[in-house]
Design a protein around this motif. Structure first.
Motif, short mmCIF file in Angstrom:
data_model
loop_
_atom_site.label_atom_id
_atom_site.label_comp_id
_atom_site.label_asym_id
_atom_site.label_seq_id
_atom_site.Cartn_x
_atom_site.Cartn_y
_atom_site.Cartn_z
N ALA A 14 0.82 -1.21 0.00
CA ALA A 14 0.00 0.00 0.00
C ALA A 14 0.85 1.27 0.00
O ALA A 14 0.43 2.29 -0.49
CB ALA A 14 -0.93 0.01 1.20
N GLN A 15 2.07 1.19 0.54
CA GLN A 15 2.91 2.38 0.59
C GLN A 15 3.33 2.85 -0.80
O GLN A 15 3.74 3.98 -0.98
CB GLN A 15 4.15 2.14 1.46
N GLN A 16 3.24 2.00 -1.80
CA GLN A 16 3.65 2.37 -3.14
C GLN A 16 2.48 2.88 -3.99
O GLN A 16 2.66 3.22 -5.15
CB GLN A 16 4.33 1.20 -3.83
N GLU A 17 1.29 2.92 -3.42
CA GLU A 17 0.12 3.41 -4.16
C GLU A 17 0.28 4.92 -4.39
O GLU A 17 0.59 5.67 -3.47
CB GLU A 17 -1.15 3.14 -3.36
N THR A 18 0.06 5.34 -5.61
CA THR A 18 0.16 6.77 -5.92
C THR A 18 -1.16 7.46 -5.62
O THR A 18 -2.24 6.86 -5.77
CB THR A 18 0.53 7.00 -7.40
#
Length: 140
Positions: free
Chosen positions: A31-35
């Motif tokens: 989820a931390q890589q979701e833009t």
């Protein structure tokens, strides 16, 4: 003096609604890589129309009634939309004279926003104080 107080009351109602909404987590593996989703430029116009409904004792009362209805019916859980993105969505529902959702606009454009627009399409809320009533809801 009264206008800022009523707007503040409406904003507080929105924040309370946000606290009452269920939250989900992103279904993506990381989820931390979701833009962040792109903004919807039409949203500002809808929020301006919501703000123009105040000051109105009827509108303020209706915000509380419609919030209670939304939470009692668990409308935000319809369609499993929360897990589609980690980012919150604010939706502005436009209610007709009977309280039916005639249209909606979200602050962002992504799958989660589209899911919530579909979930709220045609929902019957209690009768609002005026036709074309704007009802914003923050969905986490």
């Amino acid at each position: 003096m009264r206008t800022p107080f009523l707007k503040l009351t409406a904003i507080c109602a929105l924040l309370i609604a946000a606290g009452c909404q269920t939250t989900g987590t992103s279904t993506s593996g990381n989820a931390q890589q979701e833009t962040p989703p792109p903004k919807n430029p039409a949203f500002a116009t809808e929020m301006s129309k919501f703000d123009a409904q105040f000051p109105s004792a009827k509108a303020s009362k209706y915000e509380n009634e419609s919030l209670a209805f939304n939470n009692a019916q668990k409308l935000d859980e319809k369609g499993n939309c929360h897990g589609k993105s980690m980012y919150p969505v604010t939706i502005v529902l436009v209610l007709d004279a009977s309280g039916r959702v005639a249209s909606s606009t979200t602050d962002v454009e992504n799958g989660k926003a589209a899911c919530f627009r579909a979930a709220y399409a045609g929902v019957q809320f209690p009768k609002p104080p005026m036709a074309g009533y704007r009802k914003p809801i923050l969905l986490k």
